[in-house]
Design a protein around this motif. Structure first.
Motif, PDB file in Angstrom:
ATOM      1  N   PHE A  16       5.479   1.953 -10.664  1.00 50.94           N
ATOM      2  CA  PHE A  16       5.732   1.283 -11.647  1.00 50.94           C
ATOM      3  C   PHE A  16       7.345   0.842 -11.112  1.00 50.94           C
ATOM      4  CE2 PHE A  16       7.634   4.806 -13.268  1.00 50.94           C
ATOM      5  CZ  PHE A  16       9.019   4.436 -12.934  1.00 50.94           C
ATOM      6  N   LEU A  17       8.031   1.257 -10.652  1.00 50.82           N
ATOM      7  CA  LEU A  17       9.182   0.573  -9.445  1.00 50.82           C
ATOM      8  C   LEU A  17       8.949  -0.064  -8.598  1.00 50.82           C
ATOM      9  CD1 LEU A  17      12.198   1.262  -9.368  1.00 50.82           C
ATOM     10  CD2 LEU A  17      11.165   2.935  -7.842  1.00 50.82           C
ATOM     11  N   HIS A  18       7.860   0.508  -7.784  1.00 53.55           N
ATOM     12  CA  HIS A  18       7.659  -0.756  -6.637  1.00 53.55           C
ATOM     13  C   HIS A  18       6.499  -1.899  -7.045  1.00 53.55           C
ATOM     14  CE1 HIS A  18       8.493   2.263  -3.826  1.00 53.55           C
ATOM     15  NE2 HIS A  18       8.437   3.305  -4.300  1.00 53.55           N
ATOM     16  N   ARG A  19       5.911  -1.624  -8.093  1.00 51.50           N
ATOM     17  CA  ARG A  19       4.819  -2.386  -8.370  1.00 51.50           C
ATOM     18  C   ARG A  19       6.345  -3.777  -9.567  1.00 51.50           C
ATOM     19  NH1 ARG A  19       0.586  -0.371 -13.094  1.00 51.50           N
ATOM     20  NH2 ARG A  19       2.890  -0.888 -14.275  1.00 51.50           N
TER      21      ARG A  19
ATOM     22  N   TRP B 241      -3.399  -2.039  -8.444  1.00 50.17           N
ATOM     23  CA  TRP B 241      -2.476  -0.980  -8.197  1.00 50.17           C
ATOM     24  C   TRP B 241      -3.465   0.618  -8.716  1.00 50.17           C
ATOM     25  CZ3 TRP B 241       2.141  -1.068  -5.620  1.00 50.17           C
ATOM     26  CH2 TRP B 241       3.061  -2.381  -5.632  1.00 50.17           C
ATOM     27  N   SER B 242      -4.378   0.811  -8.916  1.00 51.48           N
ATOM     28  CA  SER B 242      -5.508   1.742  -9.245  1.00 51.48           C
ATOM     29  C   SER B 242      -5.453   2.216  -8.198  1.00 51.48           C
ATOM     30  CB  SER B 242      -6.406   1.168  -9.866  1.00 51.48           C
ATOM     31  OG  SER B 242      -7.176   0.305  -8.713  1.00 51.48           O
ATOM     32  N   HIS B 243      -5.384   3.736  -8.106  1.00 52.11           N
ATOM     33  CA  HIS B 243      -5.312   4.469  -7.021  1.00 52.11           C
ATOM     34  C   HIS B 243      -7.039   4.673  -5.904  1.00 52.11           C
ATOM     35  CE1 HIS B 243      -5.170   9.343  -5.044  1.00 52.11           C
ATOM     36  NE2 HIS B 243      -5.053   8.092  -4.444  1.00 52.11           N
ATOM     37  N   ILE B 244      -7.035   4.076  -4.683  1.00 50.91           N
ATOM     38  CA  ILE B 244      -8.242   4.191  -4.107  1.00 50.91           C
ATOM     39  C   ILE B 244      -8.875   6.199  -3.233  1.00 50.91           C
ATOM     40  CG2 ILE B 244      -9.615   2.958  -2.603  1.00 50.91           C
ATOM     41  CD1 ILE B 244      -7.913   0.369  -3.037  1.00 50.91           C
ATOM     42  N   THR B 245      -7.400   5.827  -2.337  1.00 47.90           N
ATOM     43  CA  THR B 245      -7.726   6.546  -1.574  1.00 47.90           C
ATOM     44  C   THR B 245      -6.396   7.372  -0.749  1.00 47.90           C
ATOM     45  OG1 THR B 245      -7.501   5.665   0.345  1.00 47.90           O
ATOM     46  CG2 THR B 245     -10.049   5.532  -0.165  1.00 47.90           C
ATOM     47  N   GLY B 246      -6.510   8.745  -0.512  1.00 49.57           N
ATOM     48  CA  GLY B 246      -4.704   9.473  -0.025  1.00 49.57           C
ATOM     49  C   GLY B 246      -4.885  10.466  -1.104  1.00 49.57           C
ATOM     50  N   ASP B 247      -3.642  10.529  -0.860  1.00 45.71           N
ATOM     51  CA  ASP B 247      -2.817  11.969  -2.560  1.00 45.71           C
ATOM     52  C   ASP B 247      -2.342  10.720  -2.811  1.00 45.71           C
ATOM     53  OD1 ASP B 247      -3.963  14.136  -0.162  1.00 45.71           O
ATOM     54  OD2 ASP B 247      -1.316  14.008   0.101  1.00 45.71           O
TER      55      ASP B 247
ATOM     56  N   ALA C 137      -2.953   9.862   7.281  1.00 43.45           N
ATOM     57  CA  ALA C 137      -4.203   9.845   6.542  1.00 43.45           C
ATOM     58  C   ALA C 137      -4.404  10.460   5.463  1.00 43.45           C
ATOM     59  CB  ALA C 137      -4.901  10.272   7.410  1.00 43.45           C
ATOM     60  N   ARG C 138      -2.704  10.575   4.311  1.00 45.66           N
ATOM     61  CA  ARG C 138      -3.072  11.191   3.533  1.00 45.66           C
ATOM     62  C   ARG C 138      -1.834  10.340   2.901  1.00 45.66           C
ATOM     63  NH1 ARG C 138      -1.860  17.558   2.727  1.00 45.66           N
ATOM     64  NH2 ARG C 138      -2.793  17.469   0.773  1.00 45.66           N
ATOM     65  N   ILE C 139      -1.275   9.259   3.387  1.00 45.81           N
ATOM     66  CA  ILE C 139      -0.207   8.733   2.329  1.00 45.81           C
ATOM     67  C   ILE C 139      -1.505   7.664   1.610  1.00 45.81           C
ATOM     68  CG2 ILE C 139       0.539   6.169   2.312  1.00 45.81           C
ATOM     69  CD1 ILE C 139       2.357   6.725   5.133  1.00 45.81           C
ATOM     70  N   SER C 140      -1.542   7.581   0.268  1.00 48.68           N
ATOM     71  CA  SER C 140      -1.580   6.785  -0.593  1.00 48.68           C
ATOM     72  C   SER C 140      -2.406   5.159   0.072  1.00 48.68           C
ATOM     73  CB  SER C 140      -1.322   6.957  -2.362  1.00 48.68           C
ATOM     74  OG  SER C 140      -0.585   8.079  -2.317  1.00 48.68           O
ATOM     75  N   LYS C 141      -3.889   5.216  -0.674  1.00 51.39           N
ATOM     76  CA  LYS C 141      -3.784   3.453  -0.488  1.00 51.39           C
ATOM     77  C   LYS C 141      -3.991   2.950  -1.974  1.00 51.39           C
ATOM     78  CE  LYS C 141      -6.305  -0.166   1.329  1.00 51.39           C
ATOM     79  NZ  LYS C 141      -6.804  -0.920   2.427  1.00 51.39           N
ATOM     80  N   LEU C 142      -3.555   1.632  -2.843  1.00 50.07           N
ATOM     81  CA  LEU C 142      -3.844   1.370  -3.662  1.00 50.07           C
ATOM     82  C   LEU C 142      -4.318  -0.130  -3.838  1.00 50.07           C
ATOM     83  CD1 LEU C 142      -0.992   3.106  -4.281  1.00 50.07           C
ATOM     84  CD2 LEU C 142      -0.484   2.213  -6.693  1.00 50.07           C
TER      85      LEU C 142
ATOM     86  N   GLY D 179      -4.650  -4.558  -0.716  1.00 49.42           N
ATOM     87  CA  GLY D 179      -3.904  -4.115  -1.634  1.00 49.42           C
ATOM     88  C   GLY D 179      -2.574  -3.328  -1.272  1.00 49.42           C
ATOM     89  N   TYR D 180      -2.144  -1.790  -1.342  1.00 50.24           N
ATOM     90  CA  TYR D 180      -0.715  -1.495  -1.153  1.00 50.24           C
ATOM     91  C   TYR D 180      -0.481  -0.092  -0.725  1.00 50.24           C
ATOM     92  CZ  TYR D 180       0.388  -5.128  -4.895  1.00 50.24           C
ATOM     93  OH  TYR D 180       0.460  -6.033  -5.658  1.00 50.24           O
ATOM     94  N   LEU D 181       0.213   0.447   0.186  1.00 47.48           N
ATOM     95  CA  LEU D 181       0.106   1.509   0.679  1.00 47.48           C
ATOM     96  C   LEU D 181       1.255   2.416  -0.199  1.00 47.48           C
ATOM     97  CD1 LEU D 181      -0.416   1.896   4.694  1.00 47.48           C
ATOM     98  CD2 LEU D 181      -2.311   2.477   3.050  1.00 47.48           C
ATOM     99  N   MET D 182       0.967   3.723  -0.087  1.00 46.00           N
ATOM    100  CA  MET D 182       2.553   4.324  -0.927  1.00 46.00           C
ATOM    101  C   MET D 182       2.754   5.787  -0.114  1.00 46.00           C
ATOM    102  SD  MET D 182       3.473   3.974  -4.657  1.00 46.00           S
ATOM    103  CE  MET D 182       4.086   1.742  -4.962  1.00 46.00           C
TER     104      MET D 182
END
Length: 211
Positions: free
Chosen positions: A75-78, A62-68, A53-58, A37-40
């Motif tokens: 969409f820009l990063h995607r 690109w659906s949100h899994i964990t984190g904030d 620990a709170r960085i988003s994981k997708l 996946g991805y960190l964001m």
């Protein structure tokens, strides 16, 4: 580098960018490609105060899994990471000089940042497209960003700021820093007569040597 180490590195590099004024307040966002996946960086987060620990994981879709909750500019990063499968990270900043160039560049054309140093060519390449203006967070810009990213490692969002990709997170950060310095030089020398640019042959040599 495993996910835990990447989270730590993202926080360290984010703070470095923030401390040197490459982003202010909650401006800017960063993503990193993972095997699963991805960190964001989270929405409304400050690059200078990221909690690993709170960085988003997708997920890969690109659906949100964990984190904030992730940045509103997912969409820009995607768009960039889809257009450039070799890229491992994307850095979007509101750094002063590159953003100034984004206010001068023709929308839909290439920004006028000449090849003044070899390092700009080595890290950014030959082209710096400027995507037409869209409101921040407007997903309608995704196709335009995708098309620009297909032909360039870095691009500008008109009246908004730079978006830079790299093979790794460090590569993307270093390239974003190099773009900011190149934009600063371009503005300092904008109306100075007799400025010496690298020749097309010198640019070709750098691209063939360093890729």
């Amino acid at each position: 580098m495993d996910e835990r180490a990447l989270r730590e590195e993202l926080a360290v590099l984010g703070k470095s960018l923030f401390d040197r004024g490459y982003s202010v307040g909650t401006a800017g966002n960063v993503s990193v490609r993972l095997p699963d996946g991805y960190l964001m960086t989270p929405t409304n987060s400050c690059l200078g105060r990221l909690d690993p620990a709170r960085i988003s994981k997708l997920a890969p879709d690109w659906s949100h899994i964990t984190g904030d909750k992730p940045s509103k500019e997912v969409f820009l990063h995607r768009a960039v990471l889809t257009a450039r499968p070799e890229a491992g990270a994307v850095v979007h900043l509101h750094s002063t000089y590159a953003t100034a160039i984004s206010c001068l560049a023709p929308e839909g054309g290439d920004a006028e940042v000449p090849p003044l140093t070899p390092y700009f060519v080595m890290r950014i390449g030959r082209r710096l497209p400027c995507v037409p203006y869209y409101r921040p967070g407007d997903g309608a810009m995704e196709p335009a960003v995708f098309e620009a990213a297909k032909v360039a490692k870095a691009l500008l969002l008109a009246n908004h700021g730079p978006v830079v990709s790299g093979a790794t997170l460090r590569d993307a950060v270093y390239a974003a820093e190099e773009l900011e310095e190149a934009a600063r030089l371009a503005l300092l020398l904008r109306n100075v007569p007799g400025v010496r640019r690298l020749t097309p042959a010198q640019v070709d040599d750098l691209l063939q040597t360093f890729g």
